[in-house]
Design a protein around this motif. Structure first.
Motif, short mmCIF file in Angstrom:
data_model
loop_
_atom_site.label_atom_id
_atom_site.label_comp_id
_atom_site.label_asym_id
_atom_site.label_seq_id
_atom_site.Cartn_x
_atom_site.Cartn_y
_atom_site.Cartn_z
N GLN A 120 -0.50 -6.76 4.60
CA GLN A 120 -1.74 -6.54 4.55
C GLN A 120 -1.93 -5.27 3.67
O GLN A 120 -1.26 -4.50 3.82
CB GLN A 120 -2.72 -5.94 5.85
CG GLN A 120 -2.63 -7.30 6.78
CD GLN A 120 -3.45 -8.30 6.19
OE1 GLN A 120 -4.69 -8.19 5.70
NE2 GLN A 120 -3.08 -9.70 6.19
N VAL A 121 -2.73 -5.32 2.55
CA VAL A 121 -2.73 -4.35 1.60
C VAL A 121 -4.49 -3.72 1.53
O VAL A 121 -5.15 -4.70 1.50
CB VAL A 121 -2.52 -4.82 0.07
CG1 VAL A 121 -2.49 -3.64 -0.68
CG2 VAL A 121 -1.01 -5.31 0.22
N ARG A 122 -4.50 -2.66 1.58
CA ARG A 122 -6.00 -2.07 1.45
C ARG A 122 -5.76 -0.55 0.69
O ARG A 122 -4.96 -0.21 0.87
CB ARG A 122 -6.58 -2.10 2.96
CG ARG A 122 -5.97 -1.02 3.82
CD ARG A 122 -6.42 -1.10 5.07
NE ARG A 122 -6.09 -0.36 6.21
CZ ARG A 122 -6.16 1.01 6.33
NH1 ARG A 122 -7.26 1.51 5.79
NH2 ARG A 122 -5.85 1.71 7.37
N ALA A 123 -7.09 -0.39 0.18
CA ALA A 123 -7.31 0.96 -0.27
C ALA A 123 -7.74 1.99 1.11
O ALA A 123 -8.08 1.53 1.94
CB ALA A 123 -8.47 1.05 -1.41
N GLY A 124 -7.41 3.19 0.77
CA GLY A 124 -7.54 4.18 1.61
C GLY A 124 -7.54 5.57 1.35
O GLY A 124 -7.51 5.95 0.33
N GLU A 125 -7.70 6.47 2.39
CA GLU A 125 -7.34 7.99 2.19
C GLU A 125 -6.22 8.44 2.76
O GLU A 125 -5.57 7.54 3.34
CB GLU A 125 -8.51 8.50 2.90
CG GLU A 125 -10.07 8.05 2.44
CD GLU A 125 -10.35 8.50 0.98
OE1 GLU A 125 -10.07 9.61 0.74
OE2 GLU A 125 -11.23 7.64 0.50
N ILE A 126 -5.67 9.83 2.56
CA ILE A 126 -4.67 10.25 3.05
C ILE A 126 -4.70 9.92 4.32
O ILE A 126 -3.58 9.82 5.04
CB ILE A 126 -4.76 11.65 2.37
CG1 ILE A 126 -4.28 11.88 1.07
CG2 ILE A 126 -3.50 12.21 3.25
CD1 ILE A 126 -2.83 11.40 0.30
N SER A 127 -5.80 10.12 4.87
CA SER A 127 -5.84 10.15 6.61
C SER A 127 -5.44 8.84 6.98
O SER A 127 -4.98 8.50 8.21
CB SER A 127 -7.42 10.77 6.97
OG SER A 127 -8.07 9.54 6.33
N SER A 147 -1.72 19.61 -3.72
CA SER A 147 -2.92 19.09 -2.96
C SER A 147 -2.75 17.93 -2.15
O SER A 147 -3.20 17.81 -1.07
CB SER A 147 -3.96 18.99 -3.88
OG SER A 147 -3.78 17.77 -4.88
N ILE A 148 -1.45 17.09 -2.68
CA ILE A 148 -1.40 15.71 -1.77
C ILE A 148 -0.51 16.05 -0.69
O ILE A 148 -0.87 15.66 0.35
CB ILE A 148 -0.71 14.60 -2.77
CG1 ILE A 148 -1.66 14.35 -4.00
CG2 ILE A 148 -0.11 13.60 -2.01
CD1 ILE A 148 -1.04 13.64 -5.00
N VAL A 149 0.59 16.86 -0.89
CA VAL A 149 1.50 16.96 0.19
C VAL A 149 1.18 17.65 1.07
O VAL A 149 1.62 17.51 2.49
CB VAL A 149 2.82 17.41 -0.36
CG1 VAL A 149 3.77 17.78 0.62
CG2 VAL A 149 3.41 16.56 -1.44
N SER A 150 0.12 18.76 1.09
CA SER A 150 -0.15 19.75 2.20
C SER A 150 -0.89 18.69 3.33
O SER A 150 -1.01 19.08 4.51
CB SER A 150 -1.44 20.71 1.58
OG SER A 150 -2.39 19.87 1.13
N GLU A 151 -1.45 17.55 3.04
CA GLU A 151 -2.36 16.58 3.83
C GLU A 151 -1.24 15.88 4.75
O GLU A 151 -1.45 15.33 5.90
CB GLU A 151 -3.15 15.70 3.36
CG GLU A 151 -4.47 16.66 2.54
CD GLU A 151 -5.19 16.96 3.54
OE1 GLU A 151 -5.57 16.27 4.37
OE2 GLU A 151 -5.43 18.34 3.32
N PHE A 152 0.07 15.70 4.35
CA PHE A 152 0.93 14.81 4.93
C PHE A 152 1.54 15.66 6.29
O PHE A 152 1.76 14.65 7.20
CB PHE A 152 2.29 14.65 4.01
CG PHE A 152 1.86 13.73 2.91
CD1 PHE A 152 0.90 13.09 2.93
CD2 PHE A 152 2.94 13.77 1.83
CE1 PHE A 152 0.51 12.12 1.89
CE2 PHE A 152 2.64 12.89 0.76
CZ PHE A 152 1.74 12.00 0.80
N ASP A 153 1.50 16.72 6.53
CA ASP A 153 2.06 17.26 7.81
C ASP A 153 0.81 16.98 8.81
O ASP A 153 1.12 16.75 9.90
CB ASP A 153 1.84 18.74 7.52
CG ASP A 153 3.39 19.35 7.04
OD1 ASP A 153 4.11 18.68 6.96
OD2 ASP A 153 3.28 20.52 6.63
N LYS A 154 -0.40 16.79 8.54
CA LYS A 154 -1.38 16.25 9.44
C LYS A 154 -1.26 14.75 9.91
O LYS A 154 -1.45 14.52 10.95
CB LYS A 154 -2.93 16.53 9.02
CG LYS A 154 -3.32 17.77 9.00
CD LYS A 154 -5.09 17.67 8.67
CE LYS A 154 -5.00 18.71 7.52
NZ LYS A 154 -6.51 18.58 6.77
#
Length: 120
Positions: free
Chosen positions: A60-67, A102-109
């Motif tokens: 399954q492929v879909r668009a999304g957000e970092i969350s 800006s991208i990587v900072s969200e990965f910890d969450k």
């Protein structure tokens, strides 16, 4: 595929979509999430891949957000800015550092255990 494997692709340019296409066609993921600052592009690329599902992949492929990358096994980062005419490689690197941070900072969450694959 024996197990569930979510893979994120951050950056839907040529490099990111080459990675997504390969993962999709080889059946290496059960879910691929495409993340791009241009959400319409990510949605279109996801639809294009899903139209190829008849050629062998149940992914399954879909668009999304970092969350949406929560609990992803792997994340491919291919996001970045293009070099401007006359811009030095060092200046380009500095602009891309800002994007990367800006991208990587969200990965910890959302996906702290994901293996990151960086396309530079």
């Amino acid at each position: 595929m024996d197990c569930y494997r979510k893979i994120g692709i951050v950056g839907c340019g040529h490099v990111g979509m080459a990675a997504a296409s390969s993962l999709f066609l080889e059946g290496l993921a059960s879910e691929i999430i495409l993340v791009d600052k241009d959400k319409k592009r990510a949605e279109g690329e996801a639809m294009d891949l899903m139209h190829g599902q008849a050629y062998g992949s149940r992914c399954q492929v879909r668009a999304g957000e970092i969350s949406d990358l929560e609990n992803a096994s792997y994340v491919v980062i291919s996001a970045g800015v293009s070099q401007k005419p006359g811009e030095s490689r060092v200046d380009l690197l500095n602009r891309n550092i800002t994007v990367f941070k800006s991208i990587v900072s969200e990965f910890d969450k959302y996906c702290p255990d994901a293996i990151l694959i960086i396309a530079t």
